[in-house]
Design a protein around this motif. Structure first.
Motif, PDB file in Angstrom:
ATOM      1  N   ILE A 277       0.842  -1.196   0.000  1.00 51.19           N
ATOM      2  CA  ILE A 277       0.000   0.000   0.000  1.00 51.19           C
ATOM      3  C   ILE A 277       0.875   1.242   0.000  1.00 51.19           C
ATOM      4  CG2 ILE A 277      -1.769   1.276   1.282  1.00 51.19           C
ATOM      5  CD1 ILE A 277      -2.782  -1.375   2.389  1.00 51.19           C
ATOM      6  N   ALA A 278       0.513   2.220  -0.814  1.00 50.62           N
ATOM      7  CA  ALA A 278       1.268   3.470  -0.874  1.00 50.62           C
ATOM      8  C   ALA A 278       0.357   4.583  -1.351  1.00 50.62           C
ATOM      9  CB  ALA A 278       2.474   3.340  -1.811  1.00 50.62           C
ATOM     10  N   THR A 279       0.758   5.811  -1.044  1.00 50.82           N
ATOM     11  CA  THR A 279       0.039   6.992  -1.520  1.00 50.82           C
ATOM     12  C   THR A 279       0.751   7.552  -2.738  1.00 50.82           C
ATOM     13  OG1 THR A 279      -0.820   7.515   0.683  1.00 50.82           O
ATOM     14  CG2 THR A 279      -0.744   9.309  -0.918  1.00 50.82           C
ATOM     15  N   LEU A 280      -0.002   7.782  -3.805  1.00 52.57           N
ATOM     16  CA  LEU A 280       0.525   8.361  -5.028  1.00 52.57           C
ATOM     17  C   LEU A 280       0.340   9.870  -5.002  1.00 52.57           C
ATOM     18  CD1 LEU A 280      -0.960   5.900  -7.696  1.00 52.57           C
ATOM     19  CD2 LEU A 280       1.069   5.624  -6.232  1.00 52.57           C
ATOM     20  N   ASP A 281       1.415  10.598  -5.239  1.00 54.06           N
ATOM     21  CA  ASP A 281       1.366  12.059  -5.287  1.00 54.06           C
ATOM     22  C   ASP A 281       1.109  12.476  -6.739  1.00 54.06           C
ATOM     23  OD1 ASP A 281       1.726  14.797  -5.204  1.00 54.06           O
ATOM     24  OD2 ASP A 281       3.431  14.710  -3.837  1.00 54.06           O
ATOM     25  N   LEU A 282      -0.165  12.562  -7.091  1.00 52.78           N
ATOM     26  CA  LEU A 282      -0.525  12.902  -8.464  1.00 52.78           C
ATOM     27  C   LEU A 282      -0.209  14.357  -8.793  1.00 52.78           C
ATOM     28  CD1 LEU A 282      -3.897  10.950  -8.619  1.00 52.78           C
ATOM     29  CD2 LEU A 282      -1.745  10.310  -9.690  1.00 52.78           C
ATOM     30  N   GLY A 283      -0.204  15.195  -7.765  1.00 54.48           N
ATOM     31  CA  GLY A 283       0.206  16.577  -7.984  1.00 54.48           C
ATOM     32  C   GLY A 283       1.656  16.648  -8.428  1.00 54.48           C
ATOM     33  N   ALA A 284       2.531  15.872  -7.771  1.00 56.36           N
ATOM     34  CA  ALA A 284       3.941  15.825  -8.171  1.00 56.36           C
ATOM     35  C   ALA A 284       4.084  15.266  -9.575  1.00 56.36           C
ATOM     36  CB  ALA A 284       4.739  14.983  -7.174  1.00 56.36           C
ATOM     37  N   LEU A 285       3.274  14.274  -9.914  1.00 54.63           N
ATOM     38  CA  LEU A 285       3.338  13.700 -11.262  1.00 54.63           C
ATOM     39  C   LEU A 285       2.973  14.742 -12.311  1.00 54.63           C
ATOM     40  CD1 LEU A 285       3.756  10.930 -12.769  1.00 54.63           C
ATOM     41  CD2 LEU A 285       1.257  10.827 -12.853  1.00 54.63           C
ATOM     42  N   ARG A 286       1.944  15.516 -12.045  1.00 55.80           N
ATOM     43  CA  ARG A 286       1.561  16.563 -13.006  1.00 55.80           C
ATOM     44  C   ARG A 286       2.675  17.587 -13.173  1.00 55.80           C
ATOM     45  NH1 ARG A 286      -3.756  15.446 -10.809  1.00 55.80           N
ATOM     46  NH2 ARG A 286      -3.465  16.867  -9.067  1.00 55.80           N
ATOM     47  N   ARG A 287       3.345  17.923 -12.062  1.00 57.59           N
ATOM     48  CA  ARG A 287       4.450  18.884 -12.158  1.00 57.59           C
ATOM     49  C   ARG A 287       5.617  18.307 -12.954  1.00 57.59           C
ATOM     50  NH1 ARG A 287       2.503  19.736  -6.903  1.00 57.59           N
ATOM     51  NH2 ARG A 287       4.084  18.380  -5.938  1.00 57.59           N
ATOM     52  N   VAL A 288       5.889  17.016 -12.776  1.00 52.72           N
ATOM     53  CA  VAL A 288       6.974  16.370 -13.518  1.00 52.72           C
ATOM     54  C   VAL A 288       6.648  16.318 -15.006  1.00 52.72           C
ATOM     55  CG1 VAL A 288       7.985  14.077 -13.912  1.00 52.72           C
ATOM     56  CG2 VAL A 288       7.993  15.072 -11.620  1.00 52.72           C
ATOM     57  N   ARG A 289       5.407  16.051 -15.338  1.00 57.96           N
ATOM     58  CA  ARG A 289       5.019  16.021 -16.750  1.00 57.96           C
ATOM     59  C   ARG A 289       5.146  17.406 -17.384  1.00 57.96           C
ATOM     60  NH1 ARG A 289      -0.230  12.065 -17.823  1.00 57.96           N
ATOM     61  NH2 ARG A 289       0.970  10.099 -17.839  1.00 57.96           N
ATOM     62  N   ALA A 290       4.912  18.443 -16.594  1.00 62.51           N
ATOM     63  CA  ALA A 290       4.970  19.807 -17.137  1.00 62.51           C
ATOM     64  C   ALA A 290       6.387  20.373 -17.127  1.00 62.51           C
ATOM     65  CB  ALA A 290       4.046  20.721 -16.326  1.00 62.51           C
ATOM     66  N   ASP A 291       7.193  20.009 -16.102  1.00 62.09           N
ATOM     67  CA  ASP A 291       8.499  20.665 -15.946  1.00 62.09           C
ATOM     68  C   ASP A 291       9.473  19.746 -15.219  1.00 62.09           C
ATOM     69  OD1 ASP A 291      10.394  22.709 -16.085  1.00 62.09           O
ATOM     70  OD2 ASP A 291       9.776  23.561 -14.152  1.00 62.09           O
ATOM     71  N   GLY A 292       9.600  18.508 -15.680  1.00 67.50           N
ATOM     72  CA  GLY A 292      10.509  17.570 -15.046  1.00 67.50           C
ATOM     73  C   GLY A 292      11.947  17.782 -15.491  1.00 67.50           C
ATOM     74  N   GLN A 293      12.836  17.053 -14.832  1.00 70.95           N
ATOM     75  CA  GLN A 293      14.237  17.091 -15.255  1.00 70.95           C
ATOM     76  C   GLN A 293      14.386  16.565 -16.682  1.00 70.95           C
ATOM     77  OE1 GLN A 293      15.543  14.697 -11.934  1.00 70.95           O
ATOM     78  NE2 GLN A 293      16.534  16.449 -10.949  1.00 70.95           N
ATOM     79  N   VAL A 294      13.533  15.612 -17.040  1.00 69.87           N
ATOM     80  CA  VAL A 294      13.412  15.132 -18.429  1.00 69.87           C
ATOM     81  C   VAL A 294      11.923  15.100 -18.774  1.00 69.87           C
ATOM     82  CG1 VAL A 294      15.554  13.801 -18.469  1.00 69.87           C
ATOM     83  CG2 VAL A 294      13.458  12.734 -17.611  1.00 69.87           C
ATOM     84  N   LEU A 295      11.622  15.098 -20.070  1.00 72.61           N
ATOM     85  CA  LEU A 295      10.231  15.148 -20.514  1.00 72.61           C
ATOM     86  C   LEU A 295       9.966  14.076 -21.582  1.00 72.61           C
ATOM     87  CD1 LEU A 295       9.913  19.035 -20.807  1.00 72.61           C
ATOM     88  CD2 LEU A 295       8.927  17.588 -19.000  1.00 72.61           C
ATOM     89  N   PRO A 296      10.142  12.789 -21.234  1.00 75.78           N
ATOM     90  CA  PRO A 296       9.983  11.743 -22.246  1.00 75.78           C
ATOM     91  C   PRO A 296       8.584  11.657 -22.833  1.00 75.78           C
ATOM     92  CG  PRO A 296      10.228  10.803 -20.053  1.00 75.78           C
ATOM     93  CD  PRO A 296      10.548  12.243 -19.937  1.00 75.78           C
ATOM     94  N   LEU A 297       7.570  11.958 -22.050  1.00 74.52           N
ATOM     95  CA  LEU A 297       6.210  11.911 -22.584  1.00 74.52           C
ATOM     96  C   LEU A 297       6.036  12.936 -23.699  1.00 74.52           C
ATOM     97  CD1 LEU A 297       3.388  10.682 -22.386  1.00 74.52           C
ATOM     98  CD2 LEU A 297       2.853  12.368 -20.608  1.00 74.52           C
TER      99      LEU A 297
END
Length: 309
Positions: A277-297
């Motif tokens: 069981i774990a909590t997913l930080d979807l807010g962090a995921l959205r930030r990574v998709r918008a401005d991550g260290q890399v942007l593979p998507l």
């Protein structure tokens, strides 16, 4: 949104709105032969009660977890692979209704264990699971890529096209076991908005388990999504299809800002039954998709011309 809307995984779409954080549970499910439908439901009810007590809003069960229900069909016969398919398909409606009741009772989203289903739309039986919402609404995903066992021994074929599922938790994709080892299968889902990928698995060796685990982590990296792997574990000498089961539950993320450096959110023990069981930080995921260290998507389509003059 209170239910589930399934749509084809085609084109580019924004994900369905969802919360910033959700808690998920991945089952390492010990395969067992039930004595009755009531006993099977009681076991699932107990497991889901444990997941909800741990805060889970989404529970994931593994590939071929529904084989257990097939044992309760009059057509099931030990040692007969063809009978496994007919028996499981006989129980598909009962299996889905059981999970609808449990989802409503526990107020949880859940992915059912998959099972073989004879669908008139397909020449061969398909490997099908259902995503079920707390209101009891459900939509299915079929496996698309068949393993050698499914192709050569069991006669299971590919089912309906790739889909994504818009839910109150956001947009979810499902890649059943071997499907996760094919990047284009998952690429269509993340392009269509999926931020969470469910990977139910069933493997009879540690090498097979690690193939799916490596694929799950790779799909999390390149798709910038969370991936939840749920395996079968243990032995079942009463079943030709799921007689040996190896694996560990895992929850993975893209290694980037605000997410685990190694991409491992949570990991269960090898062949150890229970929930991870774990909590997913979807807010962090959205930030990574918008401005991550890399942007593979975002950069995926550049592969077509990378390195060419």
């Amino acid at each position: 949104m209170t239910g589930i809307t399934a749509r084809p995984a085609r084109g580019r779409s924004a994900p369905a709105p969802g919360p910033d954080r959700i808690t998920v549970a991945a089952a390492a499910w010990p395969v067992a032969r039930p004595d009755s439908l009531q006993a099977l439901e009681a076991r699932l009810d107990q497991w889901l009660g444990q997941a909800v007590a741990g805060g889970a809003e989404l529970a994931v069960f593994p590939e071929y977890g529904g084989i257990e229900a097939g044992v309760l069909s009059p057509r099931w016969r030990p040692g007969d692979l063809a009978a496994d398919i007919d028996a499981a398909s006989d129980m598909a409606g009962v299996w889905l209704d059981l999970h609808r009741r449990l989802a409503r009772h526990h107020r949880i989203h859940l992915l059912t264990g998959s099972l073989p289903v004879r669908d008139p739309a397909h020449d061969l039986p398909v490997n099908r699971c259902w995503l079920v919402a707390p209101d009891g609404s459900a939509a299915h995903q079929d496996k698309r890529m068949m393993t050698r066992f499914e192709r050569e021994s069991w006669g299971i074929g590919p089912g309906d096209a790739r889909r994504v599922f818009d839910t109150a938790l956001g947009t979810i994709g499902i890649a059943i076991c071997y499907d996760a080892e094919f990047p284009l299968e998952v690429r269509d889902m993340v392009a269509a908005g999926a931020g969470i990928l469910l990977v139910p698995s069933c493997t009879d060796s540690t090498a097979g388990y690690h193939r799916v685990r490596v694929a799950a982590r790779a799909r999390a990296l390149e798709g910038q999504c969370f991936v939840i792997q749920s395996p079968t574990v243990g032995t079942a000498d009463w079943s030709e299809a799921v007689d040996v089961n190896r694996g560990a539950a895992g929850i993975f993320a893209p290694p980037d800002r605000g997410l685990p450096d190694d991409g491992v959110v949570a990991q269960g023990g090898l062949d150890q039954p229970g929930w991870t069981i774990a909590t997913l930080d979807l807010g962090a995921l959205r930030r990574v998709r918008a401005d991550g260290q890399v942007l593979p998507l975002r950069h995926w389509d550049e592969q077509a011309s990378a390195g060419r003059a």
